[in-house]
Design an enzyme around this catalytic site. Structure first.
Site, short mmCIF file in Angstrom:
data_model
loop_
_atom_site.label_atom_id
_atom_site.label_comp_id
_atom_site.label_asym_id
_atom_site.label_seq_id
_atom_site.Cartn_x
_atom_site.Cartn_y
_atom_site.Cartn_z
N ASP A 34 -112.44 31.54 -47.66
CA ASP A 34 -113.36 32.37 -46.89
C ASP A 34 -113.39 33.77 -47.51
O ASP A 34 -112.36 34.31 -47.92
CB ASP A 34 -112.91 32.45 -45.43
N ASN A 90 -116.16 26.61 -35.17
CA ASN A 90 -117.04 27.39 -34.31
C ASN A 90 -118.32 26.58 -34.08
O ASN A 90 -118.90 26.05 -35.04
CB ASN A 90 -117.37 28.73 -34.97
N GLN A 97 -120.29 31.08 -34.31
CA GLN A 97 -120.82 30.39 -35.49
C GLN A 97 -121.97 31.19 -36.09
O GLN A 97 -122.87 31.65 -35.36
CB GLN A 97 -121.31 28.98 -35.12
N HIS A 103 -118.71 23.16 -40.75
CA HIS A 103 -117.57 23.53 -41.58
C HIS A 103 -116.35 23.75 -40.70
O HIS A 103 -116.45 24.22 -39.57
CB HIS A 103 -117.86 24.81 -42.39
P1 5GP Z 1 -118.79 30.66 -38.97
O1 5GP Z 1 -118.86 32.07 -38.43
O2 5GP Z 1 -120.18 30.08 -39.15
O3 5GP Z 1 -117.87 29.73 -38.21
O4 5GP Z 1 -118.11 30.77 -40.39
C1 5GP Z 1 -118.77 31.27 -41.51
C2 5GP Z 1 -117.71 31.82 -42.44
O5 5GP Z 1 -118.30 32.00 -43.70
C3 5GP Z 1 -117.16 33.20 -42.01
O6 5GP Z 1 -115.76 33.10 -41.77
C4 5GP Z 1 -117.49 34.10 -43.19
O7 5GP Z 1 -116.45 35.02 -43.49
C5 5GP Z 1 -117.71 33.11 -44.32
N1 5GP Z 1 -118.63 33.59 -45.36
C6 5GP Z 1 -119.79 34.27 -45.15
N2 5GP Z 1 -120.37 34.52 -46.34
C7 5GP Z 1 -119.55 33.99 -47.30
C8 5GP Z 1 -119.64 33.92 -48.74
O8 5GP Z 1 -120.59 34.39 -49.37
N3 5GP Z 1 -118.62 33.30 -49.38
C9 5GP Z 1 -117.57 32.75 -48.71
N4 5GP Z 1 -116.61 32.17 -49.46
N5 5GP Z 1 -117.47 32.78 -47.36
C10 5GP Z 1 -118.46 33.39 -46.67
#
Ligand code: 5GP
Length: 118
Positions: A34, A90, A97, A103
């Site tokens: 992440d 999430n 999310q 994921h």
């Molecule tokens: P969500 O909030 O949808 O459960 O998780 C999305 C995750 O993607 C977040 O923890 C965020 O830090 C991560 N993320 C967002 N942009 C990028 C990126 O460009 N590269 C990586 N490796 N992670 C990302």
């Protein structure tokens, strides 16, 4: 089949359009660090298909793929954090999310005992 015209961030990472620190990849799943880690180990374990927005959809449509995600989580936890981990999916914006391509967040320690704060 995805109904969105815009590829998800994860689809772009898989295509090599956006760099990522990839720690695992097979035909159906990719995992990478992440970009904003919330724990000493914070990996995203992502089914390559963009068909499912969240874990509920994945479980209903392809439970075998969800089981494979969990198996890869354990394998990665064995490699990165002593085989112990916290797993977060999430599901929906009110749950935090931001990327609607299913994921798993694999969080590894040490983590605060009993805490779900991160
Ligand atoms: P969500 O909030 O949808 O459960 O998780 C999305 C995750 O993607 C977040 O923890 C965020 O830090 C991560 N993320 C967002 N942009 C990028 C990126 O460009 N590269 C990586 N490796 N992670 C990302």
């Amino acid at each position: 089949m995805s109904t969105t015209a815009v590829p998800s961030l994860f689809t772009r990472i898989m295509a090599g359009e956006i760099p990522a620190d990839i720690v695992f990849e097979n035909e159906r799943i990719i995992a990478f660090r992440d970009i904003a880690p919330k724990a000493p180990v914070h990996l995203l374990v992502v089914p390559k298909t963009a068909e499912f927005a969240n874990v509920t959809e994945l479980a209903a449509a392809d439970p075998a793929l969800l089981a494979e995600v969990i198996a890869i989580v354990q394998q990665l936890a064995d490699e990165h954090c002593g085989g112990q981990y916290r797993l977060v999916f999430n599901t929906g914006p009110l749950a935090g999310q931001t990327i609607f391509h299913v994921h798993a967040h694999l969080l590894g320690g040490p983590l605060p005992e009993g805490s779900l704060g991160q």
